[in-house]
Scaffold this active site. Structure first.
Site, PDB file in Angstrom:
ATOM      1  N   GLU A   1       0.840  -1.206   0.000  1.00 41.75           N
ATOM      2  CA  GLU A   1       0.000   0.000   0.000  1.00 41.75           C
ATOM      3  C   GLU A   1       0.872   1.252   0.000  1.00 41.75           C
ATOM      4  OE1 GLU A   1      -2.500   1.374  -0.887  1.00 41.75           O
ATOM      5  OE2 GLU A   1      -4.151   1.207   0.548  1.00 41.75           O
TER       6      GLU A   1
ATOM      7  N   ASP B   1      -3.796   4.962   6.579  1.00 45.60           N
ATOM      8  CA  ASP B   1      -4.338   6.115   7.308  1.00 45.60           C
ATOM      9  C   ASP B   1      -5.306   5.599   8.379  1.00 45.60           C
ATOM     10  OD1 ASP B   1      -5.057   8.669   8.036  1.00 45.60           O
ATOM     11  OD2 ASP B   1      -6.290   9.059   6.280  1.00 45.60           O
TER      12      ASP B   1
ATOM     13  N   LYS C   1       0.411   6.953   8.484  1.00 43.34           N
ATOM     14  CA  LYS C   1      -0.111   8.104   9.251  1.00 43.34           C
ATOM     15  C   LYS C   1      -0.760   7.540  10.490  1.00 43.34           C
ATOM     16  CE  LYS C   1      -1.887  11.385   5.906  1.00 43.34           C
ATOM     17  NZ  LYS C   1      -3.138  11.980   5.399  1.00 43.34           N
TER      18      LYS C   1
ATOM     19  N   PHE D   1      -1.629  16.162   4.165  1.00 38.28           N
ATOM     20  CA  PHE D   1      -2.040  15.518   2.920  1.00 38.28           C
ATOM     21  C   PHE D   1      -0.860  15.463   1.964  1.00 38.28           C
ATOM     22  CE2 PHE D   1      -3.978  14.795  -1.150  1.00 38.28           C
ATOM     23  CZ  PHE D   1      -4.910  13.822  -0.829  1.00 38.28           C
ATOM     24  N   VAL D   2      -0.449  14.254   1.655  1.00 37.95           N
ATOM     25  CA  VAL D   2       0.754  14.085   0.835  1.00 37.95           C
ATOM     26  C   VAL D   2       0.415  13.564  -0.566  1.00 37.95           C
ATOM     27  CG1 VAL D   2       2.356  13.806   2.766  1.00 37.95           C
ATOM     28  CG2 VAL D   2       1.175  11.801   1.865  1.00 37.95           C
TER      29      VAL D   2
ATOM     30  N   ASP E   1      -2.138  10.506  -5.091  1.00 40.68           N
ATOM     31  CA  ASP E   1      -2.758  11.516  -5.944  1.00 40.68           C
ATOM     32  C   ASP E   1      -3.583  12.533  -5.163  1.00 40.68           C
ATOM     33  OD1 ASP E   1      -4.934   9.755  -5.178  1.00 40.68           O
ATOM     34  OD2 ASP E   1      -6.096  10.709  -6.771  1.00 40.68           O
TER      35      ASP E   1
ATOM     36  N   ARG F   1       0.520  11.594  -9.255  1.00 44.26           N
ATOM     37  CA  ARG F   1       1.021  10.232  -8.968  1.00 44.26           C
ATOM     38  C   ARG F   1       2.422  10.028  -9.527  1.00 44.26           C
ATOM     39  NH1 ARG F   1      -3.305   7.089  -7.108  1.00 44.26           N
ATOM     40  NH2 ARG F   1      -5.315   7.486  -8.039  1.00 44.26           N
TER      41      ARG F   1
HETATM   42  P1  5GP Z   1      -7.472   4.168   4.855  1.00 44.08           P
HETATM   43  O1  5GP Z   1      -6.252   3.662   5.585  1.00 44.08           O
HETATM   44  O2  5GP Z   1      -8.062   5.369   5.532  1.00 44.08           O
HETATM   45  O3  5GP Z   1      -8.488   3.111   4.543  1.00 44.08           O
HETATM   46  O4  5GP Z   1      -7.121   4.695   3.432  1.00 44.08           O
HETATM   47  C1  5GP Z   1      -5.876   4.739   2.873  1.00 44.08           C
HETATM   48  C2  5GP Z   1      -6.090   5.419   1.535  1.00 44.08           C
HETATM   49  O5  5GP Z   1      -6.472   6.790   1.768  1.00 44.08           O
HETATM   50  C3  5GP Z   1      -4.821   5.496   0.732  1.00 44.08           C
HETATM   51  O6  5GP Z   1      -4.666   4.392  -0.107  1.00 44.08           O
HETATM   52  C4  5GP Z   1      -5.012   6.780  -0.024  1.00 44.08           C
HETATM   53  O7  5GP Z   1      -5.744   6.521  -1.204  1.00 44.08           O
HETATM   54  C5  5GP Z   1      -5.868   7.647   0.870  1.00 44.08           C
HETATM   55  N1  5GP Z   1      -5.062   8.629   1.642  1.00 44.08           N
HETATM   56  C6  5GP Z   1      -4.946   8.733   2.976  1.00 44.08           C
HETATM   57  N2  5GP Z   1      -4.121   9.741   3.316  1.00 44.08           N
HETATM   58  C7  5GP Z   1      -3.694  10.296   2.160  1.00 44.08           C
HETATM   59  C8  5GP Z   1      -2.797  11.374   1.842  1.00 44.08           C
HETATM   60  O8  5GP Z   1      -2.189  12.051   2.680  1.00 44.08           O
HETATM   61  N3  5GP Z   1      -2.599  11.619   0.523  1.00 44.08           N
HETATM   62  C9  5GP Z   1      -3.227  10.917  -0.472  1.00 44.08           C
HETATM   63  N4  5GP Z   1      -2.946  11.271  -1.716  1.00 44.08           N
HETATM   64  N5  5GP Z   1      -4.075   9.903  -0.212  1.00 44.08           N
HETATM   65  C10 5GP Z   1      -4.298   9.595   1.090  1.00 44.08           C
END
Ligand code: 5GP
Length: 176
Positions: free
Chosen positions: A96, A100, A128, A149-150, A156, A162
């Site tokens: 991955e 997050d 994160k 937010f990266v 993306d 990307r």
């Molecule tokens: P989660 O862990 O919340 O299910 O989701 C992870 C997904 O959230 C990542 O694959 C990405 O698509 C998106 N995401 C979370 N934080 C960021 C961020 O800082 N930047 C970007 N571009 N996507 C993020």
């Protein structure tokens, strides 16, 4: 540096060096196992490519595209593209870009275990930790980052950025 980037967090050289480090750990843990590297589309593709260059084991690749949302009583994920192979008895390493809340990966992990995978672990380029709301951790983490937010190296904003060869923080004026 791209005009929309506020700050570069990790250069491509730093990411490549980290991928080498992670690959050593992975090879140590999986040298006697049959492992499938499963990339979550689309963000994981550059990281999977860089990481796998350094993993000298007989691995196979697969890809999955999911979107996840929260219902009233349960979490649902919609599989937009499933893996091509039978995962029964296989060791899975989910690849991955960023972990997050953990919502997507905790659901995907449970799904593969239900399908009979021998083990399911996560390798993520970025973590994160502050954003986590599901009890899930990656076994292999590239970099722990603060709650910003990266973009770049697969990540993306509205499908853009990307292709940037580094990970950077997106300027707030680009999304506010
Ligand atoms: P989660 O862990 O919340 O299910 O989701 C992870 C997904 O959230 C990542 O694959 C990405 O698509 C998106 N995401 C979370 N934080 C960021 C961020 O800082 N930047 C970007 N571009 N996507 C993020």
């Amino acid at each position: 540096m791209h005009k929309d980037v506020k700050e570069i967090l990790y250069t491509q050289e730093e990411i490549a060096a980290k991928c080498k480090e992670l690959s050593k750990l992975i090879m140590n843990d999986y040298h006697d196992k049959e492992v499938i590297l499963i990339g979550l589309l689309k963000g994981s593709v550059p990281f999977l490519a860089e990481l796998s260059k350094h993993v000298s084991l007989d691995v196979t690749f697969d890809y999955m595209d999911v979107s996840s949302y929260e219902g009233v009583e349960s979490r649902t994920i919609t599989i937009k593209k499933d893996v091509d192979q039978d995962v029964k008895g296989k060791h899975i390493l989910l690849v991955e870009d960023i972990l997050d809340t953990g919502k997507t990966l905790s659901t995907v992990m449970a799904m593969f275990l239900e399908r009979g995978a021998a083990s399911v672990e996560i390798v993520t380029m970025l973590d994160k930790k502050e954003g986590r709301t599901y009890p899930i951790e990656a076994k292999y983490v590239g970099f722990e980052i603060p709650n910003a937010f990266v973009i770049g190296f697969g990540l993306d904003f509205n499908e853009k950025y990307r292709n940037l060869p580094y990970v950077g923080i997106l300027k707030e004026e680009c999304y506010k």
